[in-house]
Design an enzyme around this catalytic site. Structure first.
Site, PDB file in Angstrom:
ATOM      1  N   ASP A 177       0.908  -1.135   0.000  1.00  0.00           N
ATOM      2  CA  ASP A 177       0.000   0.000   0.000  1.00  0.00           C
ATOM      3  C   ASP A 177       0.946   1.182   0.000  1.00  0.00           C
ATOM      4  O   ASP A 177       1.551   1.498   1.028  1.00  0.00           O
ATOM      5  CB  ASP A 177      -0.868   0.014   1.257  1.00  0.00           C
ATOM      6  CG  ASP A 177      -1.855   1.177   1.209  1.00  0.00           C
ATOM      7  OD1 ASP A 177      -1.431   2.276   0.803  1.00  0.00           O
ATOM      8  OD2 ASP A 177      -3.022   0.981   1.556  1.00  0.00           O
ATOM      9  N   HIS A 178       1.128   1.817  -1.148  1.00  0.00           N
ATOM     10  CA  HIS A 178       2.255   2.761  -1.233  1.00  0.00           C
ATOM     11  C   HIS A 178       2.094   3.969  -0.309  1.00  0.00           C
ATOM     12  O   HIS A 178       3.048   4.669  -0.035  1.00  0.00           O
ATOM     13  CB  HIS A 178       2.535   3.167  -2.687  1.00  0.00           C
ATOM     14  CG  HIS A 178       1.607   4.206  -3.246  1.00  0.00           C
ATOM     15  ND1 HIS A 178       0.383   3.910  -3.761  1.00  0.00           N
ATOM     16  CD2 HIS A 178       1.732   5.549  -3.356  1.00  0.00           C
ATOM     17  CE1 HIS A 178      -0.198   5.019  -4.179  1.00  0.00           C
ATOM     18  NE2 HIS A 178       0.596   6.041  -3.944  1.00  0.00           N
TER      19      HIS A 178
ATOM     20  N   HIS B  66      -5.623   2.813   0.896  1.00  0.00           N
ATOM     21  CA  HIS B  66      -4.942   4.015   1.393  1.00  0.00           C
ATOM     22  C   HIS B  66      -5.718   4.684   2.521  1.00  0.00           C
ATOM     23  O   HIS B  66      -5.171   5.045   3.550  1.00  0.00           O
ATOM     24  CB  HIS B  66      -4.762   5.042   0.265  1.00  0.00           C
ATOM     25  CG  HIS B  66      -4.103   4.476  -0.966  1.00  0.00           C
ATOM     26  ND1 HIS B  66      -3.181   3.465  -0.913  1.00  0.00           N
ATOM     27  CD2 HIS B  66      -4.229   4.798  -2.285  1.00  0.00           C
ATOM     28  CE1 HIS B  66      -2.761   3.189  -2.142  1.00  0.00           C
ATOM     29  NE2 HIS B  66      -3.394   3.969  -2.993  1.00  0.00           N
TER      30      HIS B  66
HETATM   31  C1  BG6 Z   1      -3.333   4.505  -6.582  1.00  0.00           C
HETATM   32  C2  BG6 Z   1      -4.688   4.551  -7.234  1.00  0.00           C
HETATM   33  O1  BG6 Z   1      -3.271   3.447  -5.660  1.00  0.00           O
HETATM   34  O2  BG6 Z   1      -3.102   5.723  -5.898  1.00  0.00           O
HETATM   35  C3  BG6 Z   1      -4.803   5.746  -8.170  1.00  0.00           C
HETATM   36  O3  BG6 Z   1      -4.914   3.359  -7.963  1.00  0.00           O
HETATM   37  C4  BG6 Z   1      -4.428   7.017  -7.440  1.00  0.00           C
HETATM   38  O4  BG6 Z   1      -6.124   5.853  -8.692  1.00  0.00           O
HETATM   39  C5  BG6 Z   1      -3.095   6.862  -6.732  1.00  0.00           C
HETATM   40  O5  BG6 Z   1      -4.373   8.061  -8.395  1.00  0.00           O
HETATM   41  C6  BG6 Z   1      -2.810   8.067  -5.868  1.00  0.00           C
HETATM   42  O6  BG6 Z   1      -1.493   7.983  -5.383  1.00  0.00           O
HETATM   43  P1  BG6 Z   1      -0.704   9.290  -4.953  1.00  0.00           P
HETATM   44  O7  BG6 Z   1       0.573   8.774  -4.398  1.00  0.00           O
HETATM   45  O8  BG6 Z   1      -0.532  10.130  -6.179  1.00  0.00           O
HETATM   46  O9  BG6 Z   1      -1.558   9.984  -3.933  1.00  0.00           O
END
Ligand code: BG6
Length: 504
Positions: A196-197, A259
């Site tokens: 989950d980045h 997230h």
């Molecule tokens: C991803 C989603 O996990 O996270 C995308 O699949 C989203 O839809 C993205 O745009 C958002 O990541 P960040 O790091 O730009 O907030």
């Protein structure tokens, strides 16, 4: 701007104090995809740039499309030039690229793994990567099953094998359970790294530092002092050509299930006894388990129509390429959640997330209760609002505490002012991308910032319960114009409780 060599900034110390990972080969399944080009390669380059990669390292890009080693390297070089956060340096790139090869692979063909296994052995012999393998699954959940089975059969006799699995992890509770069970047949939980980045973002980790490295916040981090919490994950982007994925997922599976719930867990969790993977994840799971399923009145969904984002006209969701003209997929969700435990009982967590909102902004706002008895005339406090601790996850990473202060001059007039901490001006060094931290942690075998099997299942069980309520009603979509802050019903959700969303 990076500091000059002779400038000393004690706060920079420790930023790069990492163990060097053991020699290994990283295999990326789905190497021709967007994620590899926009995030993974730039992250590997950033690690190479800082000399954080293993001494002996190789990358095998595996995908369906036909390509050669040279063709693959060339594409990856362009991706790095376009997306990396550091300047392009040929010597850094060459060192990374010399261990980079391509393997054409049909993921549904169970014979295909044989050719990959041979390639891995050659790479091991040539690069001296000692049979240590990190398999990165940047492929849809449906492609994971066959690959995992094949990998299990061909586990290297020497060295370690670890799996990094991108989200979405399954599509619902049942599919996530099946996937967990299949993986558990051949891999231990300590060999599995579910990404989950958001957990790799510096500001999300700083939430743990803020809460548990300071003595002053924990005593007031509870229902006695906190009125409510607001968490916003707003994006100005649309679905960026991912219609087939998004039509199935919607905002609830794309952002809420992972997230957003992770942000709730980190905000609400009890202090872990240490910072090991199990201690931290045990505490997060307890929060996820305590989440009360919100009733239909406590969940709002939305879908954007045509509108203006940052000055440009953009199409509505149903007008996007590949989207059903009658689509019922939500691009926005707001909800009132309760964490049913001793610390948070009756304290609402208002959360909202959506695409094509007015601005990109991820924040966690802790709204404290009013001072019990301010001894000032009511008119003196016109400009005063209850204290809010605002954590800017992105952009403008940092935090800000709103406090009441006296306006200079005669008499007593009060106003809310802000004490700010900004990463940019304090640490000066640019923040690492989430994927840099996560790839390095997986190489080091540290799963603290990854989602455990039971965690992902708890997240799905809440999502399944919410989605089950949706099948009964037909949403009146679109219900918010692109470039706004979501549907009016999301405001009503707050107004019913005598509150409002934080203004922007
Ligand atoms: C991803 C989603 O996990 O996270 C995308 O699949 C989203 O839809 C993205 O745009 C958002 O990541 P960040 O790091 O730009 O907030």
């Amino acid at each position: 701007m990076s500091p000059k060599k002779d400038e000393t900034n004690p706060l920079l110390e420790g930023l790069e104090l990492r163990r060097r990972p053991e020699d290994c080969t990283l295999v990326i399944f789905g190497a021709s995809g967007d994620l590899t080009q926009r995030k993974l390669m730039p992250a590997l380059y950033a690690l190479a740039f800082r000399d954080l990669l293993p001494e002996r390292f190789a990358v095998i890009g595996a995908a369906r499309s036909e390509d050669t080693d040279e063709g693959f390297r060339e594409k990856m070089r362009k991706a790095v030039e376009e997306h990396a956060r550091d300047p392009f340096k040929n010597e850094v790139w060459e060192k990374l690229a010399e261990g980079m090869v391509y393997a054409q692979l049909d993921f549904s063909d169970d014979q295909a793994e044989g050719s990959l296994a041979r390639r891995l052995e050659t790479v091991d012999a040539e690069r001296g990567t000692k049979g240590n393998r990190l398999f990165y699954f940047a492929v849809p959940p449906s492609a994971i099953g066959t690959l995992v089975r094949e990998l299990a059969e061909r586990k290297s006799a020497h060295g370690w094998s670890r799996l990094i699995i991108e989200k979405p992890f399954g599509h619902d509770l049942e599919s996530a359970r099946e996937l967990n069970a299949l993986i558990a047949e051949s891999f231990g939980e300590d060999e599995v790294f579910r990404i989950d980045h958001y957990l790799g973002k510096e500001t999300v980790q700083n939430m743990l530092a803020l809460r548990f490295a300071n003595g002053i916040f924990e005593p007031i981090w509870n229902r006695q002092f906190v009125d409510h919490i607001q968490i916003t994950v707003a994006e100005s982007l649309g679905i960026e050509g991912r219609a087939s994925f998004y039509e199935e997922a919607g905002a609830i599976r794309d952002i809420f299930q992972n997230h957003l719930l992770q942000l709730v867990a980190i905000t609400a969790m009890e202090p872990p006894i240490d910072f090991t993977a199990d201690s931290v994840r045990n505490e997060k799971v307890k929060v996820l388990r305590s989440l009360h399923t919100p009733g239909p009145k406590s969940v709002v969904r939305g879908q954007y129509g045509r509108g203006f984002v940052e000055g440009a006209e953009v199409p509505g969701y149903r007008e996007e390429d590949g989207v059903d003209r009658d689509s019922k997929t939500e691009t926005y969700v707001a909800a009132k959640l309760y964490v049913d435990n001793w610390r948070w009982a009756d304290t609402p967590f208002y959360v909202r997330m959506g695409k094509r909102l007015a601005r990109r902004e991820t924040t966690i706002a802790i709204h404290f209760k009013r001072a019990p008895h301010p001894p000032f005339a009511e008119s003196a406090a016109d400009g005063l609002r209850p204290n809010v601790l605002l954590i800017h996850v992105q952009p403008n990473e940092g935090m800000s505490l709103g406090i009441g202060a006296k306006v200079p001059g005669q008499g007593m007039r009060l106003q809310t002012v802000h004490m700010d901490f900004l990463y940019g001006s304090t640490f000066r060094e640019g923040l690492p991308e989430a994927y840099e931290r996560l790839i390095l942690d997986a190489m080091l075998g540290d799963a603290t910032l990854f989602t455990r099997a039971d965690e992902v299942e708890e997240q799905w069980s809440l999502v399944d319960a919410i989605v089950a309520g949706w099948t009964r009603e037909r949403p009146a979509f679109p219900n918010y114009p692109a470039g706004t802050w979501g549907p009016p019903s999301a405001d009503e959700l707050m107004h019913r409780d005598g509150r409002s969303w934080r203004s922007h």
